[in-house]
Write a protein that holds these residues in place. Structure first.
Motif, PDB file in Angstrom:
ATOM      1  N   CYS A  60      34.805  36.924  52.869  1.00 34.85           N
ATOM      2  CA  CYS A  60      34.618  37.464  51.789  1.00 34.85           C
ATOM      3  C   CYS A  60      34.387  36.534  50.616  1.00 34.85           C
ATOM      4  O   CYS A  60      33.429  36.673  49.696  1.00 34.85           O
ATOM      5  N   GLU A 113      30.768  36.442  48.677  1.00 37.52           N
ATOM      6  CA  GLU A 113      30.833  36.465  47.193  1.00 37.52           C
ATOM      7  C   GLU A 113      29.779  35.598  46.565  1.00 37.52           C
ATOM      8  O   GLU A 113      29.145  35.940  45.363  1.00 37.52           O
ATOM      9  N   ASN A 146      30.853  43.619  35.407  1.00 35.27           N
ATOM     10  CA  ASN A 146      30.187  44.910  36.226  1.00 35.27           C
ATOM     11  C   ASN A 146      30.891  44.900  37.378  1.00 35.27           C
ATOM     12  O   ASN A 146      30.730  44.072  38.162  1.00 35.27           O
ATOM     13  N   LEU A 147      31.924  45.807  37.620  1.00 39.51           N
ATOM     14  CA  LEU A 147      32.556  46.012  38.730  1.00 39.51           C
ATOM     15  C   LEU A 147      31.969  46.214  40.143  1.00 39.51           C
ATOM     16  O   LEU A 147      32.275  45.690  41.064  1.00 39.51           O
ATOM     17  N   GLY A 148      30.637  46.892  39.912  1.00 38.23           N
ATOM     18  CA  GLY A 148      29.815  47.092  40.956  1.00 38.23           C
ATOM     19  C   GLY A 148      29.255  45.821  41.767  1.00 38.23           C
ATOM     20  O   GLY A 148      29.108  45.652  42.721  1.00 38.23           O
ATOM     21  N   TYR A 149      28.962  44.892  40.746  1.00 38.04           N
ATOM     22  CA  TYR A 149      28.440  43.555  41.098  1.00 38.04           C
ATOM     23  C   TYR A 149      29.482  43.050  41.946  1.00 38.04           C
ATOM     24  O   TYR A 149      29.156  42.120  42.967  1.00 38.04           O
ATOM     25  N   PHE A 150      30.899  42.968  41.394  1.00 39.20           N
ATOM     26  CA  PHE A 150      31.808  42.092  42.178  1.00 39.20           C
ATOM     27  C   PHE A 150      32.241  42.743  43.471  1.00 39.20           C
ATOM     28  O   PHE A 150      32.594  42.048  44.443  1.00 39.20           O
ATOM     29  N   SER A 151      32.210  43.995  43.618  1.00 37.85           N
ATOM     30  CA  SER A 151      32.940  44.700  44.602  1.00 37.85           C
ATOM     31  C   SER A 151      31.698  44.929  45.827  1.00 37.85           C
ATOM     32  O   SER A 151      32.298  44.961  46.849  1.00 37.85           O
ATOM     33  N   THR A 152      30.614  44.924  45.418  1.00 45.68           N
ATOM     34  CA  THR A 152      29.575  45.058  46.379  1.00 45.68           C
ATOM     35  C   THR A 152      29.684  43.871  47.568  1.00 45.68           C
ATOM     36  O   THR A 152      29.683  44.107  48.837  1.00 45.68           O
ATOM     37  N   LEU A 200      32.237  42.114  48.390  1.00 44.93           N
ATOM     38  CA  LEU A 200      33.360  42.420  49.331  1.00 44.93           C
ATOM     39  C   LEU A 200      33.106  43.578  50.187  1.00 44.93           C
ATOM     40  O   LEU A 200      33.576  43.258  51.534  1.00 44.93           O
ATOM     41  N   ALA A 201      32.466  44.427  49.954  1.00 41.49           N
ATOM     42  CA  ALA A 201      32.102  45.651  50.956  1.00 41.49           C
ATOM     43  C   ALA A 201      31.127  45.133  52.054  1.00 41.49           C
ATOM     44  O   ALA A 201      31.435  45.121  53.208  1.00 41.49           O
TER      45      ALA A 201
END
Length: 229
Positions: free
Chosen positions: A51, A55, A79-85, A87-88
């Motif tokens: 992970c 990242e 932007n939460l989407g930028y950080f979580s993508t 991780l996914a």
């Protein structure tokens, strides 16, 4: 307009409609993260290492650009989407890395598309924050390739874009960034021309993969290449 950006009318880096641009960004981030996760698997890292490399690969270039131009808090963390993508993507690699390896050619193709997109938007964003053409081009390259350099350093590898035995990666980003800077200078950067610049970088990268294009190495004065060590 983002805080700190120079007042120049329309924001140059907003080349596409905001929802389209964010979708493209997230797709590029996801694919970059896959490449980071795959390298972590090859290095026998655990899920945390996978992970982390995902990242870093996906967001490292944009973070470096934003820190240089003073665009804080950086987009990767605001932007939460930028950080979580990423991780996914890291979890996808953790559970399905044999399947991801089998479609590596498709991953490389999408990676080349991300390279083209990010060198264009990175150059344009640097311009928005008042940098000149040369500096904007440099930060466009950083946006597109900086995460990969950070990934390789963390994995104790010579960065891919510095290795003679790897197809050119930074050169397509440089050409895409330089094309974008020229378009900005002549006040002609639009969705159509920006897409053309991105596709230029993409096609150069794909041709490099297909035909094995590599940057020239140093020669001795007697005309022979330096030894491979």
């Amino acid at each position: 307009m983002a805080p700190g950006a120079v007042e120049t009318g329309a924001v140059t880096s907003q080349i596409f409609p905001s929802d389209v641009q964010q979708t493209l960004d997230l797709v590029g981030i996801f694919v970059f993260a896959l490449s980071g996760g795959l390298l972590a698997v090859r290095k026998n890292m655990d899920i945390f290492g996978i992970c982390v490399l995902a990242e870093v690969t996906a967001l490292g270039g944009g973070v470096m650009r934003d820190l240089v131009i003073g665009a804080t808090p950086v987009a990767a963390f605001s932007n939460l989407g930028y950080f979580s993508t990423p991780l996914a993507a890291g979890l996808v690699v953790f559970f399905l890395h044999p399947q991801v390896e089998r479609i590596n050619r498709s991953v490389q193709t999408l990676d080349a598309l991300g390279l083209g997109l990010f060198c264009v938007t990175g150059t344009a964003k640097a311009h928005d924050y008042g940098l000149g053409s040369v500096a904007s081009v440099a930060l466009g390259m950083v946006t597109a390739a900086g995460g990969g350099v950070m990934r390789d350093v963390l994995a104790q590898e010579i960065p891919s874009l510095l290795r003679w035995d790897r197809e050119i990666y930074a050169v397509p980003a440089l050409i895409g960034s330089a094309t974008t800077a020229v378009l900005i200078a002549v006040d002609h950067l639009t969705a159509a021309t920006g897409t053309t610049a991105a596709l230029t970088a993409f096609l150069l990268r794909m041709f490099a993969l297909k035909f094995g294009w590599r940057a020239p190495r140093a020669w001795h004065r007697n005309g022979s290449r330096t030894s491979e060590e």
